[in-house]
Design a protein around this motif. Sequence first.
Motif, PDB file in Angstrom:
ATOM      1  N   LEU A 120       0.818  -1.207   0.000  1.00 50.28           N
ATOM      2  CA  LEU A 120       0.000   0.000   0.000  1.00 50.28           C
ATOM      3  C   LEU A 120       0.853   1.257   0.000  1.00 50.28           C
ATOM      4  O   LEU A 120       0.485   2.263  -0.601  1.00 50.28           O
ATOM      5  CB  LEU A 120      -0.920  -0.003   1.228  1.00 50.28           C
ATOM      6  CG  LEU A 120      -2.174  -0.865   1.099  1.00 50.28           C
ATOM      7  CD1 LEU A 120      -2.863  -0.993   2.440  1.00 50.28           C
ATOM      8  CD2 LEU A 120      -3.120  -0.245   0.090  1.00 50.28           C
ATOM      9  N   ILE A 121       1.996   1.183   0.675  1.00 50.39           N
ATOM     10  CA  ILE A 121       2.833   2.393   0.728  1.00 50.39           C
ATOM     11  C   ILE A 121       3.555   2.607  -0.594  1.00 50.39           C
ATOM     12  O   ILE A 121       3.605   3.709  -1.129  1.00 50.39           O
ATOM     13  CB  ILE A 121       3.844   2.301   1.894  1.00 50.39           C
ATOM     14  CG1 ILE A 121       3.113   2.327   3.228  1.00 50.39           C
ATOM     15  CG2 ILE A 121       4.831   3.458   1.835  1.00 50.39           C
ATOM     16  CD1 ILE A 121       4.007   2.182   4.429  1.00 50.39           C
ATOM     17  N   THR A 122       4.149   1.517  -1.143  1.00 51.64           N
ATOM     18  CA  THR A 122       5.035   1.701  -2.287  1.00 51.64           C
ATOM     19  C   THR A 122       4.379   1.335  -3.613  1.00 51.64           C
ATOM     20  O   THR A 122       4.995   1.497  -4.649  1.00 51.64           O
ATOM     21  CB  THR A 122       6.284   0.815  -2.136  1.00 51.64           C
ATOM     22  OG1 THR A 122       5.865  -0.542  -2.149  1.00 51.64           O
ATOM     23  CG2 THR A 122       7.000   1.116  -0.855  1.00 51.64           C
ATOM     24  N   THR A 123       3.151   0.817  -3.565  1.00 52.93           N
ATOM     25  CA  THR A 123       2.441   0.299  -4.731  1.00 52.93           C
ATOM     26  C   THR A 123       3.177  -0.858  -5.411  1.00 52.93           C
ATOM     27  O   THR A 123       2.792  -1.275  -6.483  1.00 52.93           O
ATOM     28  CB  THR A 123       2.147   1.377  -5.796  1.00 52.93           C
ATOM     29  OG1 THR A 123       3.389   1.877  -6.291  1.00 52.93           O
ATOM     30  CG2 THR A 123       1.304   2.482  -5.232  1.00 52.93           C
ATOM     31  N   ARG A 181       5.804   6.956  10.144  1.00 58.42           N
ATOM     32  CA  ARG A 181       4.347   6.953   9.953  1.00 58.42           C
ATOM     33  C   ARG A 181       3.759   5.757  10.701  1.00 58.42           C
ATOM     34  O   ARG A 181       4.374   4.702  10.768  1.00 58.42           O
ATOM     35  CB  ARG A 181       3.991   6.945   8.472  1.00 58.42           C
ATOM     36  CG  ARG A 181       4.281   5.639   7.783  1.00 58.42           C
ATOM     37  CD  ARG A 181       4.111   5.733   6.284  1.00 58.42           C
ATOM     38  NE  ARG A 181       2.771   6.119   5.900  1.00 58.42           N
ATOM     39  CZ  ARG A 181       2.438   6.478   4.664  1.00 58.42           C
ATOM     40  NH1 ARG A 181       3.365   6.507   3.716  1.00 58.42           N
ATOM     41  NH2 ARG A 181       1.215   6.790   4.372  1.00 58.42           N
ATOM     42  N   PRO A 182       2.571   5.937  11.278  1.00 56.03           N
ATOM     43  CA  PRO A 182       2.032   4.898  12.153  1.00 56.03           C
ATOM     44  C   PRO A 182       1.991   3.525  11.499  1.00 56.03           C
ATOM     45  O   PRO A 182       2.355   2.518  12.117  1.00 56.03           O
ATOM     46  CB  PRO A 182       0.628   5.395  12.461  1.00 56.03           C
ATOM     47  CG  PRO A 182       0.680   6.851  12.288  1.00 56.03           C
ATOM     48  CD  PRO A 182       1.702   7.114  11.237  1.00 56.03           C
ATOM     49  N   LEU A 221      -3.675  -3.853  11.956  1.00 60.77           N
ATOM     50  CA  LEU A 221      -3.888  -2.429  12.225  1.00 60.77           C
ATOM     51  C   LEU A 221      -3.073  -1.565  11.277  1.00 60.77           C
ATOM     52  O   LEU A 221      -3.513  -0.487  10.878  1.00 60.77           O
ATOM     53  CB  LEU A 221      -3.520  -2.112  13.676  1.00 60.77           C
ATOM     54  CG  LEU A 221      -4.551  -2.513  14.724  1.00 60.77           C
ATOM     55  CD1 LEU A 221      -4.074  -2.111  16.102  1.00 60.77           C
ATOM     56  CD2 LEU A 221      -5.885  -1.849  14.432  1.00 60.77           C
ATOM     57  N   LEU A 268      -5.034  -1.357   8.174  1.00 59.90           N
ATOM     58  CA  LEU A 268      -6.234  -0.545   8.366  1.00 59.90           C
ATOM     59  C   LEU A 268      -5.895   0.937   8.465  1.00 59.90           C
ATOM     60  O   LEU A 268      -6.580   1.789   7.888  1.00 59.90           O
ATOM     61  CB  LEU A 268      -6.956  -0.986   9.639  1.00 59.90           C
ATOM     62  CG  LEU A 268      -7.733  -2.285   9.510  1.00 59.90           C
ATOM     63  CD1 LEU A 268      -8.283  -2.698  10.843  1.00 59.90           C
ATOM     64  CD2 LEU A 268      -8.850  -2.122   8.505  1.00 59.90           C
ATOM     65  N   ALA A 269      -4.813   1.227   9.196  1.00 58.14           N
ATOM     66  CA  ALA A 269      -4.428   2.629   9.342  1.00 58.14           C
ATOM     67  C   ALA A 269      -4.147   3.241   7.975  1.00 58.14           C
ATOM     68  O   ALA A 269      -4.509   4.382   7.695  1.00 58.14           O
ATOM     69  CB  ALA A 269      -3.207   2.743  10.248  1.00 58.14           C
ATOM     70  N   LEU A 270      -3.522   2.440   7.103  1.00 62.09           N
ATOM     71  CA  LEU A 270      -3.222   2.940   5.761  1.00 62.09           C
ATOM     72  C   LEU A 270      -4.486   3.067   4.922  1.00 62.09           C
ATOM     73  O   LEU A 270      -4.726   4.068   4.256  1.00 62.09           O
ATOM     74  CB  LEU A 270      -2.284   1.977   5.053  1.00 62.09           C
ATOM     75  CG  LEU A 270      -0.808   2.203   5.268  1.00 62.09           C
ATOM     76  CD1 LEU A 270      -0.049   1.104   4.581  1.00 62.09           C
ATOM     77  CD2 LEU A 270      -0.419   3.551   4.713  1.00 62.09           C
ATOM     78  N   TYR A 271      -5.277   1.990   5.001  1.00 57.93           N
ATOM     79  CA  TYR A 271      -6.390   1.905   4.080  1.00 57.93           C
ATOM     80  C   TYR A 271      -7.458   2.938   4.405  1.00 57.93           C
ATOM     81  O   TYR A 271      -8.071   3.527   3.520  1.00 57.93           O
ATOM     82  CB  TYR A 271      -6.975   0.497   4.155  1.00 57.93           C
ATOM     83  CG  TYR A 271      -8.016   0.221   3.125  1.00 57.93           C
ATOM     84  CD1 TYR A 271      -7.644  -0.031   1.811  1.00 57.93           C
ATOM     85  CD2 TYR A 271      -9.354   0.228   3.446  1.00 57.93           C
ATOM     86  CE1 TYR A 271      -8.592  -0.267   0.852  1.00 57.93           C
ATOM     87  CE2 TYR A 271     -10.309  -0.006   2.495  1.00 57.93           C
ATOM     88  CZ  TYR A 271      -9.929  -0.252   1.189  1.00 57.93           C
ATOM     89  OH  TYR A 271     -10.870  -0.478   0.238  1.00 57.93           O
ATOM     90  N   LEU A 272      -7.663   3.170   5.695  1.00 61.07           N
ATOM     91  CA  LEU A 272      -8.762   4.045   6.085  1.00 61.07           C
ATOM     92  C   LEU A 272      -8.331   5.460   6.405  1.00 61.07           C
ATOM     93  O   LEU A 272      -9.091   6.401   6.257  1.00 61.07           O
ATOM     94  CB  LEU A 272      -9.483   3.467   7.297  1.00 61.07           C
ATOM     95  CG  LEU A 272     -10.207   2.157   7.011  1.00 61.07           C
ATOM     96  CD1 LEU A 272     -10.649   1.528   8.292  1.00 61.07           C
ATOM     97  CD2 LEU A 272     -11.393   2.421   6.113  1.00 61.07           C
ATOM     98  N   GLY A 273      -7.092   5.605   6.865  1.00 65.76           N
ATOM     99  CA  GLY A 273      -6.726   6.934   7.324  1.00 65.76           C
ATOM    100  C   GLY A 273      -5.525   7.521   6.611  1.00 65.76           C
ATOM    101  O   GLY A 273      -5.117   8.624   6.883  1.00 65.76           O
ATOM    102  N   GLY A 274      -4.930   6.754   5.688  1.00 66.51           N
ATOM    103  CA  GLY A 274      -3.739   7.261   5.019  1.00 66.51           C
ATOM    104  C   GLY A 274      -2.548   7.328   5.951  1.00 66.51           C
ATOM    105  O   GLY A 274      -1.535   7.944   5.643  1.00 66.51           O
ATOM    106  N   GLY A 275      -2.668   6.705   7.149  1.00 64.64           N
ATOM    107  CA  GLY A 275      -1.559   6.755   8.125  1.00 64.64           C
ATOM    108  C   GLY A 275      -0.390   5.953   7.638  1.00 64.64           C
ATOM    109  O   GLY A 275       0.589   5.790   8.304  1.00 64.64           O
TER     110      GLY A 275
END
Lengths: 498, 225, 321
Positions: free
Chosen positions: C157-160, C180-181, C311, C314-321
């Motif tokens: 998710l971070i680096t595609t 980042r969280p 988590l 989820l943090a990435l997917y929902l909050g961009g964290g």
Amino acid sequence: MEWILTAILVVPFAVSVLSWWVPRRVAEALTLGSGVATFVLAWTLVGSTKPVNALGGWLRTDALSTVFLVAVAFLYALTAIFAIGYLRRSGDPSEDRRYSRRYYAGLNLFCWAMAVAPLVDNLALLWVAIEITTVVSALLVAIDDTEGATEAAWKYVIIASLGLGIALFATIIMYSAGTAALGNGYNFTYPVLLSAAAHLPSSVVRLADLLAVLGFGTKMGLFPVHTWLPDAHSEAPTPVSALLSGALLAVSFYAILRFFQITERALGPAFPRNVLLAFGLASLALAALYVIIQRDLKRLLAYSSVEHMGILAIGMSFSAVLAVVGVLLHVLAHAAAKGTAFFGAGSVLRKLRTKDMARIRGVIDVLPWTGPMLVLAVLALSAMPPFGIFRSEFLIVAGGLSSGSDWEAAILVGLVTLAFLGLSWYATRSMMTPVLDPSSLQGSAATRPAPPTRGETSWWMVSSMVLGLIALAILGIHPPEDLAHLLYRAALELGARR
Amino acid sequence: MMPALLAPPSTFTGTAEAITLLVLLSEFAMLRAPLSRSQIRLYAFQSLVVSGLAFYVAADRHIGDLYAVGTFSFLLKVIVVPAVILRLLKDAPEDLAGSHRLGVASMVLIAIAISVFGLFVVASLPIASILLPKAELGLATAAILVSFLLVIMRSDVVSQAVGFFSLENGVSVASLAIASGLSLVAEVAFFFDLLVAVVVLGVLMRLHHGRARTLSTNEMDRLRG
Amino acid sequence: MAADQLSPVVIQVLQDLTILFFAPLISGIVARIEARFQGRRGPRILQPYYDIAKLFRKETLVPEDSSWVYLAAPVVAFTCYLIVPLLIPVLTSYPLPLGYMGDILGGAFVLSLAGFSVSVAAAETDGPYAQLGSSRAMTFGALIEPALLFVTFTVALITTTDLPYFEAAAARASLSQVVRPAHLLAVVAFFLVVLSDTGRIPVETHSSTLELGMIDEARTLEYSGPPLALLKWGAAMKQLILYVILINVFTAPWGLAGSRSTGSVILAIPIFLAKAVGVGTLFAIIDNSFSKLRLFKLTEFMAAAFLVAGLAVLALYLGGG
């Protein structure tokens, strides 16, 4: 008029604090005075056609809150009378002092919190007031310090607190819905929210309403979150049971109505009504079935409370003003009827020392006043004319039919009839069957306790029931003009159709 | 050659999210913690994190009210509440192993599932947080749901009480996220309410312990029907 | 091409050789540090080399009834451990020719193939402890797998992409990517995976001789001679490979050679070894600070790893964290 609100805010609280210090006789008198004074003050608000503000806008009563204030205050006064008789007979004088001290302090504080809940003009403070009722009444439920009382209090405080946790979440979500229209840091009062209701984001309001019904519904005793209710009602001291059932459930319903009011303005009537209809039908169905299989007198009355809360919720789902007036009248009538019934049950409990209906026999013979009045109260609860609940349920059903909710009204009538059968069958049977009924002669003569002597335990207890029945009859036969207008105005405030 | 990276969150967003994640993780830790005292300590830690969040938001966004909220929540929830409960439990037995109704791993999996549910439900709502990043409300909701699980899945009075207190912590975070403007009076009223609730729960815990000689709720099975 | 430029093929071979030759050294150093924490003098740092050399000189005993799998498994495992360093950034920050051969999942699959072959071989023997270890290793390996998958999702998710080189590059790109969280959670989760995969406390007592608590170690109980040498060597390599991923992909991808010049590549070796010793010390501290979980409580550990990794996603997917 503002001083009335302030007085209601101050008097019961002050009496609660004083009750801790003064001797029991004084505490009795103070409580009685405070109860009657609160009721008189609340009654003077009935006639005022405009909302009353006090304390710089923190307190405010409109027609809706006055209805509930009157219900609470009436039961407060009745309970104060009943409690005098109930407590004087509790035996063991050395324990008496500590017990009655806690008892009167708690009772007054409990009534204070319930009276304040309709007074405050702020959803957050409303939540705070209701949470105070939870913690105070949990202590009152546990005050007898028996195994059952501790268990019931624990279940009650945990389940109700979790419910109120959801309600707090709902409150916060409602606040955030308001920020969308009003900006951050606005005044969280009903008029402000109602005036901005049309601009609130609909899905957020929807969530808030749903969570509020679930959360406050826990305190109100709606299925499936009613589970604490029969335990707490049956294990608490009788005056507390009466307050829990007649006043506390109503106050929680009041909180739901406040959310209903805002949601109804924001989304239109369909959504909040359907939510209440679903919860109401489930509660009514469950309670009607449980009433039939109950063996414990106080649990029977507790399930009857669940039933009546179901009726209230269903009644709110009808759009006609007739139905909503019926709902509000039902709140008042239920407070009076359930209070009276619990008082009667308490007298029976004191006299016969059992709540088991299989062993309660011949009450009419033993308690010449309480017995018939308990039967009357139970009949009133099952909507027998000429009492108030008959009128209110009639209004609700008529309103339902006139607003086109034929099926719902039909189900309502069917389930109410079922509950009526259960309630009146068991209650009257245990009242009317003679003491020496052959079926009760199971043990040998030696193990059986001597039959209780004939005679009332306390005239205080009898007079509270007399007053309750009088009020019920007045509500049923011809409600005072002012009150009828008040109910009508409150129904309009709730968005009912003319 | 190098693919596009997902932009990192701003310092404020990242920190706030990390703090809230700690709230959620401590909720999970409470779910697991076998001893009542460690649960209370976890609650104190969680409250500390929540008041830290309030201070952080207050300092970053210059909101005076939140300092007061943070201070209140620190004094009450980090110091007073745990102290009161620990004091009430002074003569209670330490060992409470076996109050889990399910294996820890299964409970954690259920908790993960309901957290995901909460996160997705909230993510689908158009609630804009004024102060905090978008994930905050979802994480707070997840923490609230897990605290429910704590009350349901643990059969001892301390877990159930702590579950309720930490539910309040979750709601606190939610209120920071979406209702920071809620007047200070109301917020302070919440805290005092909580304090009263703590005392009541403590008294009931003592009553139960004094009567049943155990902190387990398995004894509470008299009332049915 | 300038004279001091190494060909990519040479560098790639060098990566493999680094892992191959220095793995026992790192094991020796970590064992020594651990001994120091426990107040012992500890074995010589080079002891693992002596052990391996000694085992190569011993004869090979094969249990009756076991087939060719028994002898093939150590070779297969060892080969797998030689393949993985081709895919990950051991010395260089830029991808080498074979670097695209597999992503993080590919590397994980190769590693689990190694574990699988050892488990199959252990199941072949008559030794009850070996079979016990084999079944446990497969069970807990499967339980920790979801956590590893979710760590991979985080990277993706971070680096595609899910190539280790790009995750390392992302971490190098800015410090805010490291703190980042989601990244922090992924690191914690991966750390727990490494703890489990290297057989460390709280999952397994790696230095214990008590068979009942063994998981990975028990599988090699029936082996002797050169196959056992290969297995021991392989275990050391696996540990170092996991350290490499933890350091050079997730936490500290600094100090890698940025160019092909001989100097920078050679310099990258001691820097890398120093970082590996640092991580090894951390593991030794954890080893000494916690106690082993009961076998039936291990699921709690796996669930915790999964929770943290989940988590992160989820943090990435929902909050961009």
